[in-house]
Design a protein around this motif. Structure first.
Motif, mmCIF file in Angstrom:
data_model
loop_
_atom_site.group_PDB
_atom_site.id
_atom_site.type_symbol
_atom_site.label_atom_id
_atom_site.label_comp_id
_atom_site.label_asym_id
_atom_site.label_seq_id
_atom_site.Cartn_x
_atom_site.Cartn_y
_atom_site.Cartn_z
ATOM 1 N N THR A 147 -1.516 -0.921 9.109
ATOM 2 C CA THR A 147 -2.382 -1.864 8.162
ATOM 3 C C THR A 147 -3.446 -2.100 8.144
ATOM 4 O O THR A 147 -3.909 -1.707 7.319
ATOM 5 C CB THR A 147 -1.655 -3.509 8.840
ATOM 6 O OG1 THR A 147 -0.290 -3.485 8.499
ATOM 7 C CG2 THR A 147 -2.239 -4.525 6.906
ATOM 8 N N GLY A 148 -4.176 -1.966 9.079
ATOM 9 C CA GLY A 148 -5.814 -1.675 8.998
ATOM 10 C C GLY A 148 -5.829 -0.359 7.824
ATOM 11 O O GLY A 148 -7.148 -0.372 7.179
ATOM 12 N N GLY A 149 -5.763 0.682 8.607
ATOM 13 C CA GLY A 149 -6.157 1.702 8.273
ATOM 14 C C GLY A 149 -5.720 1.920 6.532
ATOM 15 O O GLY A 149 -6.146 1.796 5.828
ATOM 16 N N TRP A 150 -4.311 1.711 6.313
ATOM 17 C CA TRP A 150 -4.101 1.464 4.686
ATOM 18 C C TRP A 150 -4.671 0.539 3.737
ATOM 19 O O TRP A 150 -5.070 0.925 2.824
ATOM 20 C CB TRP A 150 -2.738 0.908 4.545
ATOM 21 C CG TRP A 150 -1.693 1.942 5.476
ATOM 22 C CD1 TRP A 150 -1.206 2.040 6.203
ATOM 23 C CD2 TRP A 150 -0.828 2.948 5.029
ATOM 24 N NE1 TRP A 150 0.142 2.581 6.651
ATOM 25 C CE2 TRP A 150 0.037 4.226 4.792
ATOM 26 C CE3 TRP A 150 -1.307 3.986 3.115
ATOM 27 C CZ2 TRP A 150 0.480 5.184 4.680
ATOM 28 C CZ3 TRP A 150 -1.126 4.881 2.842
ATOM 29 C CH2 TRP A 150 0.235 5.853 3.547
ATOM 30 N N MET B 69 4.361 12.015 1.643
ATOM 31 C CA MET B 69 5.139 11.791 2.426
ATOM 32 C C MET B 69 5.076 10.179 3.129
ATOM 33 O O MET B 69 6.032 9.706 3.714
ATOM 34 C CB MET B 69 6.287 12.363 3.284
ATOM 35 C CG MET B 69 7.142 13.529 2.034
ATOM 36 S SD MET B 69 8.443 12.236 0.546
ATOM 37 C CE MET B 69 9.242 12.529 2.008
ATOM 38 N N ALA B 70 3.657 10.271 3.691
ATOM 39 C CA ALA B 70 3.090 9.503 4.657
ATOM 40 C C ALA B 70 3.167 7.585 3.341
ATOM 41 O O ALA B 70 3.036 7.601 1.873
ATOM 42 C CB ALA B 70 1.769 8.887 4.356
ATOM 43 N N GLY B 71 3.680 6.727 3.875
ATOM 44 C CA GLY B 71 3.421 5.076 3.071
ATOM 45 C C GLY B 71 4.820 5.471 3.296
ATOM 46 O O GLY B 71 5.219 3.619 2.455
ATOM 47 N N THR C 130 4.156 -5.006 10.084
ATOM 48 C CA THR C 130 4.104 -6.328 8.912
ATOM 49 C C THR C 130 5.303 -6.764 8.252
ATOM 50 O O THR C 130 5.253 -7.137 7.331
ATOM 51 C CB THR C 130 2.743 -6.060 8.197
ATOM 52 O OG1 THR C 130 2.551 -5.162 8.047
ATOM 53 C CG2 THR C 130 1.765 -6.780 9.400
ATOM 54 N N ALA C 131 6.469 -4.763 8.582
ATOM 55 C CA ALA C 131 7.167 -5.158 7.304
ATOM 56 C C ALA C 131 6.953 -4.636 6.336
ATOM 57 O O ALA C 131 7.549 -5.737 5.216
ATOM 58 C CB ALA C 131 8.276 -6.587 7.261
ATOM 59 N N ARG C 132 6.079 -4.090 6.034
ATOM 60 C CA ARG C 132 5.608 -3.885 4.307
ATOM 61 C C ARG C 132 5.240 -2.417 4.812
ATOM 62 O O ARG C 132 5.176 -1.574 5.683
ATOM 63 C CB ARG C 132 3.890 -4.155 4.122
ATOM 64 C CG ARG C 132 4.495 -6.546 3.555
ATOM 65 C CD ARG C 132 3.575 -6.817 3.435
ATOM 66 N NE ARG C 132 3.296 -6.261 2.073
ATOM 67 C CZ ARG C 132 1.516 -6.649 1.515
ATOM 68 N NH1 ARG C 132 0.683 -6.907 2.465
ATOM 69 N NH2 ARG C 132 1.230 -6.433 0.474
ATOM 70 N N TYR C 133 5.517 -1.594 3.583
ATOM 71 C CA TYR C 133 5.265 -0.786 3.625
ATOM 72 C C TYR C 133 3.260 -0.202 3.297
ATOM 73 O O TYR C 133 3.381 -0.407 2.753
ATOM 74 C CB TYR C 133 6.052 0.379 1.878
ATOM 75 C CG TYR C 133 7.468 0.431 2.228
ATOM 76 C CD1 TYR C 133 7.771 1.023 3.120
ATOM 77 C CD2 TYR C 133 7.848 -0.410 1.556
ATOM 78 C CE1 TYR C 133 9.478 0.927 2.924
ATOM 79 C CE2 TYR C 133 9.169 -0.859 1.997
ATOM 80 C CZ TYR C 133 10.048 0.338 3.095
ATOM 81 O OH TYR C 133 11.706 0.249 2.972
ATOM 82 N N GLY C 134 3.226 0.794 3.673
ATOM 83 C CA GLY C 134 1.991 1.596 3.432
ATOM 84 C C GLY C 134 1.007 1.389 2.615
ATOM 85 O O GLY C 134 -0.223 0.813 2.553
ATOM 86 N N PHE C 135 2.182 2.472 2.052
ATOM 87 C CA PHE C 135 0.919 2.174 0.737
ATOM 88 C C PHE C 135 1.478 0.949 -0.608
ATOM 89 O O PHE C 135 0.825 0.815 -1.605
ATOM 90 C CB PHE C 135 2.150 3.428 -1.123
ATOM 91 C CG PHE C 135 3.645 2.854 -0.955
ATOM 92 C CD1 PHE C 135 3.881 2.372 -1.925
ATOM 93 C CD2 PHE C 135 4.335 3.883 0.121
ATOM 94 C CE1 PHE C 135 5.217 2.195 -2.310
ATOM 95 C CE2 PHE C 135 5.454 3.739 -0.247
ATOM 96 C CZ PHE C 135 5.988 3.060 -1.121
ATOM 97 N N GLU C 136 2.212 0.131 0.005
ATOM 98 C CA GLU C 136 2.431 -1.149 -0.764
ATOM 99 C C GLU C 136 0.933 -1.844 -0.660
ATOM 100 O O GLU C 136 0.351 -2.452 -1.038
ATOM 101 C CB GLU C 136 3.378 -2.099 -0.114
ATOM 102 C CG GLU C 136 3.081 -3.810 -0.884
ATOM 103 C CD GLU C 136 5.412 -4.436 -0.127
ATOM 104 O OE1 GLU C 136 5.471 -5.000 -0.441
ATOM 105 O OE2 GLU C 136 5.762 -3.475 0.886
ATOM 106 N N VAL C 137 0.619 -1.701 0.988
ATOM 107 C CA VAL C 137 -1.052 -2.489 1.580
ATOM 108 C C VAL C 137 -2.199 -2.391 1.002
ATOM 109 O O VAL C 137 -3.046 -2.379 1.103
ATOM 110 C CB VAL C 137 -1.062 -2.012 2.972
ATOM 111 C CG1 VAL C 137 -2.637 -2.599 3.489
ATOM 112 C CG2 VAL C 137 0.228 -3.597 3.713
#
Length: 163
Positions: free
Chosen positions: A101-104, A131-133, A139-146
């Motif tokens: 999450t911190g990386g995103w 294709m990442a994210g 946290t049950a969220r997608y990387g690109f969302e974060v």
């Protein structure tokens, strides 16, 4: 409504060799627009001449985060010389391992900052996910969302890779 432009990512033709060979193949295949890579912007004059020689335009480009960060003046000049209006940054190892999450969050904040900086030059900055994210984070969220939440309020856009 603007008419969509179909543009060929030159990454797809990298095995053909030289820039000239890639552009020739794209033009012969009927493409009118291509998406060069960051290293091809290093010599903007050569890229601009080659695009004109093959009757191609380049409204977009793929560019590494590090080049976008380190040489904004040079990048903006290259974009103006080649008619590039949008830059897309592929997934960056600098800010990720991709499942944190911190990386995103860091990636979103930095891309948002860059999108604001380049907007002053009339250039849009976006993220190309490669294709990442799409995996759920702890946290049950997608990387690109974060990432986009961290960039909220900036002009950051997305070039979705859903292949």
């Amino acid at each position: 409504m603007t008419k969509p432009v179909l543009s060929l990512q030159l990454f797809s033709l990298r095995e053909l060799g030289s820039l000239d060979a890639q552009l020739s193949a794209a033009a012969k295949a009927g493409f009118q627009s291509v998406e060069p890579l960051g290293h091809q912007l290093q010599d903007a004059a050569a890229l601009s001449e080659a695009l004109a020689r093959h009757g191609l335009t380049s409204p977009t480009a793929h560019i590494g985060l590090e080049f976008l960060q380190s040489e904004p003046g040079r990048v903006a000049d290259a974009c103006r010389a080649c008619g590039i209006r949008e830059l897309f940054v592929p997934q960056s190892a600098t800010f990720l391992p991709p499942e944190t999450t911190g990386g995103w969050q860091r990636l979103g904040a930095e891309l948002g900052r860059l999108a604001e900086r380049y907007a002053a030059d009339g250039i849009s900055v976006g993220y190309h996910n490669k294709m990442a994210g799409f995996a759920l984070l702890p946290t049950a969220r997608y990387g690109f969302e974060v990432m986009f939440e961290a960039a909220r309020g900036t002009p950051l856009v997305w070039q979705a890779d859903i292949a």
